[in-house]
Design an enzyme around this catalytic site. Structure first.
Site, PDB file in Angstrom:
ATOM      1  N   ASP A 117      -7.064   1.737   0.161  1.00 37.31           N
ATOM      2  CA  ASP A 117      -7.749   2.413  -0.951  1.00 37.31           C
ATOM      3  C   ASP A 117      -8.935   1.639  -1.535  1.00 37.31           C
ATOM      4  O   ASP A 117      -9.134   1.621  -2.759  1.00 37.31           O
ATOM      5  CB  ASP A 117      -6.758   2.722  -2.073  1.00 37.31           C
ATOM      6  CG  ASP A 117      -5.556   3.519  -1.602  1.00 37.31           C
ATOM      7  OD1 ASP A 117      -5.585   4.018  -0.473  1.00 37.31           O
ATOM      8  OD2 ASP A 117      -4.586   3.628  -2.367  1.00 37.31           O
TER       9      ASP A 117
ATOM     10  N   LYS B 152      -4.494  10.293   1.173  1.00 32.69           N
ATOM     11  CA  LYS B 152      -3.093  10.374   0.780  1.00 32.69           C
ATOM     12  C   LYS B 152      -2.954  10.702  -0.696  1.00 32.69           C
ATOM     13  O   LYS B 152      -3.869  10.465  -1.496  1.00 32.69           O
ATOM     14  CB  LYS B 152      -2.368   9.055   1.081  1.00 32.69           C
ATOM     15  CG  LYS B 152      -2.893   7.841   0.329  1.00 32.69           C
ATOM     16  CD  LYS B 152      -2.182   6.575   0.783  1.00 32.69           C
ATOM     17  CE  LYS B 152      -2.717   5.329   0.114  1.00 32.69           C
ATOM     18  NZ  LYS B 152      -2.480   5.273  -1.335  1.00 32.69           N
TER      19      LYS B 152
ATOM     20  N   CYS C 157      -0.013   0.461  -4.879  1.00 35.93           N
ATOM     21  CA  CYS C 157      -0.120   0.904  -3.488  1.00 35.93           C
ATOM     22  C   CYS C 157       0.165  -0.214  -2.488  1.00 35.93           C
ATOM     23  O   CYS C 157       0.821   0.013  -1.466  1.00 35.93           O
ATOM     24  CB  CYS C 157      -1.491   1.521  -3.242  1.00 35.93           C
ATOM     25  SG  CYS C 157      -1.792   3.008  -4.242  1.00 35.93           S
TER      26      CYS C 157
END
Length: 203
Positions: free
Chosen positions: A17, A83, A116
């Protein structure tokens, strides 16, 4: 007589990310980008597959353009998936990883350390993979979250290390063909490595 072999035989780079939208919010975001760039160059030299994700790309945008993922002349990722899960352990990533010998030696950079990166690490460990988290390549909005998350992940069985240490561990032998190119990369990035260590690894 057999030639030299690498110490890590089945590595994969995970980029979690690293999106432009997060730049103003993440502590020392540019240092995360610099370490990620170095690891991408190392992945090209060592022919390491790359798995990258974005979090809610429609709202939060693409991966930072300076990483050069999936562009002509850039890095060809095995998976570059969007996602909604916090973990990178998505169907696309699972499918991409399934074509590799197991266990995979997964090295992770990206954000956020306590969300994450943590959930990705826990899922990869649960699936039996080896996980390395690069302390000079992960961050969070609140810097205080970083050491707490890394301490937890060490306790869970992940290895917390640095980008330079991991590259040398991956090679394991100065006699391998790629050694000189990696040494060149280490010299090329010495200043940014020092700066990333001084900011992200001081806790």
């Amino acid at each position: 007589m057999a030639g030299p072999t690498r110490r890590l035989t089945n590595p994969a780079l995970f980029i979690c990310d690293v999106q432009e939208k997060f730049r103003p919010a993440i502590y020392e975001f540019d240092k995360v980008v610099a370490t990620t760039q170095k690891m991408l160059k190392a992945s090209r030299i060592l022919n390491i597959p790359v798995f990258a994700t974005t979090q809610n790309r429609a709202r939060l945008g693409e991966t930072c353009s300076e990483l050069g993922l999936d562009v002509p002349g850039g890095i060809a990722t095995r998976v570059h998936a969007d996602k909604s899960l916090f973990s990178m352990w998505t169907p696309d990533v699972r499918k991409g990883l399934s074509s590799l010998p197991t266990p995979v030696e997964c090295v992770i950079v990206g954000i956020e350390t306590h969300i994450c990166v943590t959930q990705t690490t826990l899922d990869l460990l649960r699936e039996g993979h080896k996980v390395y988290i690069l302390a000079d390549g992960v961050s969070s909005c609140n810097k205080e979250e970083i050491p707490i998350a890394l301490a937890r992940l060490r306790a869970e069985g992940a290895v917390v290390t640095t980008s330079e240490s991991w590259m040398y561990e991956c090679m394991g032998d100065a006699a391998i063909e790629e050694f000189r190119k990696i040494v060149g990369l280490v010299k090329e990035t010495s200043q940014s490595t020092r700066e990333s260590l001084q900011t992200l690894c001081k806790f």
